[in-house]
Design a protein around this motif. Structure first.
Motif, PDB file in Angstrom:
ATOM      1  N   ASP A  67     -13.336  21.407 -20.458  1.00  0.00           N
ATOM      2  CA  ASP A  67     -13.204  21.999 -21.789  1.00  0.00           C
ATOM      3  C   ASP A  67     -11.878  21.603 -22.441  1.00  0.00           C
ATOM      4  O   ASP A  67     -11.821  21.358 -23.651  1.00  0.00           O
ATOM      5  CB  ASP A  67     -13.332  23.522 -21.724  1.00  0.00           C
ATOM      6  CG  ASP A  67     -14.735  23.979 -21.367  1.00  0.00           C
ATOM      7  OD1 ASP A  67     -15.692  23.202 -21.582  1.00  0.00           O
ATOM      8  OD2 ASP A  67     -14.878  25.105 -20.859  1.00  0.00           O
ATOM      9  N   VAL A  68     -10.827  21.518 -21.624  1.00  0.00           N
ATOM     10  CA  VAL A  68      -9.520  21.093 -22.141  1.00  0.00           C
ATOM     11  C   VAL A  68      -9.615  19.667 -22.674  1.00  0.00           C
ATOM     12  O   VAL A  68      -9.151  19.376 -23.781  1.00  0.00           O
ATOM     13  CB  VAL A  68      -8.427  21.190 -21.054  1.00  0.00           C
ATOM     14  CG1 VAL A  68      -7.122  20.553 -21.526  1.00  0.00           C
ATOM     15  CG2 VAL A  68      -8.190  22.643 -20.651  1.00  0.00           C
ATOM     16  N   VAL A  69     -10.235  18.780 -21.894  1.00  0.00           N
ATOM     17  CA  VAL A  69     -10.371  17.387 -22.329  1.00  0.00           C
ATOM     18  C   VAL A  69     -11.122  17.318 -23.660  1.00  0.00           C
ATOM     19  O   VAL A  69     -10.694  16.628 -24.593  1.00  0.00           O
ATOM     20  CB  VAL A  69     -11.084  16.519 -21.265  1.00  0.00           C
ATOM     21  CG1 VAL A  69     -11.355  15.115 -21.805  1.00  0.00           C
ATOM     22  CG2 VAL A  69     -10.257  16.442 -20.000  1.00  0.00           C
ATOM     23  N   ALA A  70     -12.230  18.031 -23.763  1.00  0.00           N
ATOM     24  CA  ALA A  70     -13.019  18.014 -24.999  1.00  0.00           C
ATOM     25  C   ALA A  70     -12.177  18.462 -26.188  1.00  0.00           C
ATOM     26  O   ALA A  70     -12.216  17.845 -27.259  1.00  0.00           O
ATOM     27  CB  ALA A  70     -14.258  18.889 -24.844  1.00  0.00           C
ATOM     28  N   PRO A  82      -3.408   9.931 -22.706  1.00  0.00           N
ATOM     29  CA  PRO A  82      -4.206   9.594 -21.531  1.00  0.00           C
ATOM     30  C   PRO A  82      -4.278  10.783 -20.560  1.00  0.00           C
ATOM     31  O   PRO A  82      -3.293  11.510 -20.388  1.00  0.00           O
ATOM     32  CB  PRO A  82      -3.475   8.420 -20.886  1.00  0.00           C
ATOM     33  CG  PRO A  82      -2.269   8.152 -21.694  1.00  0.00           C
ATOM     34  CD  PRO A  82      -2.196   9.135 -22.812  1.00  0.00           C
ATOM     35  N   ILE A  83      -5.451  10.941 -19.958  1.00  0.00           N
ATOM     36  CA  ILE A  83      -5.677  12.062 -19.043  1.00  0.00           C
ATOM     37  C   ILE A  83      -6.136  11.542 -17.687  1.00  0.00           C
ATOM     38  O   ILE A  83      -7.048  10.722 -17.606  1.00  0.00           O
ATOM     39  CB  ILE A  83      -6.735  13.028 -19.607  1.00  0.00           C
ATOM     40  CG1 ILE A  83      -6.249  13.614 -20.933  1.00  0.00           C
ATOM     41  CG2 ILE A  83      -7.058  14.138 -18.602  1.00  0.00           C
ATOM     42  CD1 ILE A  83      -7.303  14.389 -21.695  1.00  0.00           C
ATOM     43  N   VAL A  84      -5.489  12.055 -16.640  1.00  0.00           N
ATOM     44  CA  VAL A  84      -5.880  11.764 -15.261  1.00  0.00           C
ATOM     45  C   VAL A  84      -6.411  13.061 -14.672  1.00  0.00           C
ATOM     46  O   VAL A  84      -5.659  14.024 -14.514  1.00  0.00           O
ATOM     47  CB  VAL A  84      -4.683  11.260 -14.419  1.00  0.00           C
ATOM     48  CG1 VAL A  84      -5.115  10.991 -12.989  1.00  0.00           C
ATOM     49  CG2 VAL A  84      -4.049  10.025 -15.050  1.00  0.00           C
ATOM     50  N   VAL A 103     -11.850  10.627 -20.163  1.00  0.00           N
ATOM     51  CA  VAL A 103     -10.781  10.652 -19.162  1.00  0.00           C
ATOM     52  C   VAL A 103     -10.492   9.221 -18.715  1.00  0.00           C
ATOM     53  O   VAL A 103     -11.415   8.459 -18.452  1.00  0.00           O
ATOM     54  CB  VAL A 103     -11.211  11.537 -17.960  1.00  0.00           C
ATOM     55  CG1 VAL A 103     -10.257  11.383 -16.796  1.00  0.00           C
ATOM     56  CG2 VAL A 103     -11.309  12.985 -18.393  1.00  0.00           C
ATOM     57  N   GLU A 104      -9.217   8.849 -18.640  1.00  0.00           N
ATOM     58  CA  GLU A 104      -8.847   7.475 -18.266  1.00  0.00           C
ATOM     59  C   GLU A 104      -8.906   7.220 -16.767  1.00  0.00           C
ATOM     60  O   GLU A 104      -9.126   6.090 -16.336  1.00  0.00           O
ATOM     61  CB  GLU A 104      -7.438   7.144 -18.776  1.00  0.00           C
ATOM     62  CG  GLU A 104      -7.382   6.827 -20.249  1.00  0.00           C
ATOM     63  CD  GLU A 104      -7.581   8.031 -21.144  1.00  0.00           C
ATOM     64  OE1 GLU A 104      -7.912   7.830 -22.312  1.00  0.00           O
ATOM     65  OE2 GLU A 104      -7.418   9.195 -20.694  1.00  0.00           O
ATOM     66  N   ALA A 105      -8.675   8.258 -15.954  1.00  0.00           N
ATOM     67  CA  ALA A 105      -8.707   8.083 -14.494  1.00  0.00           C
ATOM     68  C   ALA A 105      -9.162   9.387 -13.854  1.00  0.00           C
ATOM     69  O   ALA A 105      -8.941  10.471 -14.398  1.00  0.00           O
ATOM     70  CB  ALA A 105      -7.330   7.682 -13.967  1.00  0.00           C
ATOM     71  N   TYR A 106      -9.793   9.268 -12.690  1.00  0.00           N
ATOM     72  CA  TYR A 106     -10.341  10.428 -11.998  1.00  0.00           C
ATOM     73  C   TYR A 106      -9.976  10.296 -10.530  1.00  0.00           C
ATOM     74  O   TYR A 106     -10.483   9.413  -9.838  1.00  0.00           O
ATOM     75  CB  TYR A 106     -11.866  10.439 -12.181  1.00  0.00           C
ATOM     76  CG  TYR A 106     -12.532  11.770 -11.918  1.00  0.00           C
ATOM     77  CD1 TYR A 106     -12.941  12.589 -12.966  1.00  0.00           C
ATOM     78  CD2 TYR A 106     -12.783  12.208 -10.614  1.00  0.00           C
ATOM     79  CE1 TYR A 106     -13.569  13.801 -12.743  1.00  0.00           C
ATOM     80  CE2 TYR A 106     -13.409  13.424 -10.383  1.00  0.00           C
ATOM     81  CZ  TYR A 106     -13.800  14.207 -11.450  1.00  0.00           C
ATOM     82  OH  TYR A 106     -14.419  15.409 -11.221  1.00  0.00           O
TER      83      TYR A 106
END
Length: 134
Positions: A67-70, A82-84, A103-106
């Protein structure tokens, strides 16, 4: 003393141990680190600080990492950050959902600190060079 501007990271996890582990590893690489324990605090700090990168857990109180990413991606002021994802949620569906949200990396827990530092540093440096900033 380096003339290079310090890279800023926002580390978000409901586990104090994980927050500290990530923060210390990034600080050792010269990052300025701010931490948050839940999704709402992450949103507030992302807008306030405009960090070069965010590490984000999925399962947190008040608001999930997804939800934060959205919400971050919907806001022009934070859409470029960018989000990991750093999470125990390793199912293919979770990884796919993260990718679909941008998301750029998981990275899955347990993670290798050196890998996390490499990924975060690369993404933050790219953002700082302006490849993502508005």
């Amino acid at each position: 003393m380096s003339t290079r501007a310090t890279l800023r990271a926002l580390v978000v996890d409901d586990s104090a141990v994980i927050r500290e582990l990530i923060a210390v590893n990034l600080q050792l690489e010269g990052f300025e680190v701010t931490t948050a324990a839940d999704g709402q605090a992450a949103l507030d700090l992302a807008v306030e600080l405009a960090p070069d990168v965010i590490t984000l857990d999925v399962m947190m109180p008040r608001m999930s990492g997804f939800d934060v990413v959205a919400r971050l991606r919907d806001d022009p002021a934070t859409a470029w950050i960018p989000i990991v994802m750093v999470t125990g949620r390793a199912q293919a569906a979770d990884v796919s959902r993260g990718e679909a949200l941008g998301v750029e990396a998981y990275l899955t827990k347990p993670f290798e600190p050196a890998e996390l530092v490499e990924v975060v540093t690369r993404l933050a440096s790219d953002a700082r060079r302006g490849s993502r900033r508005p």
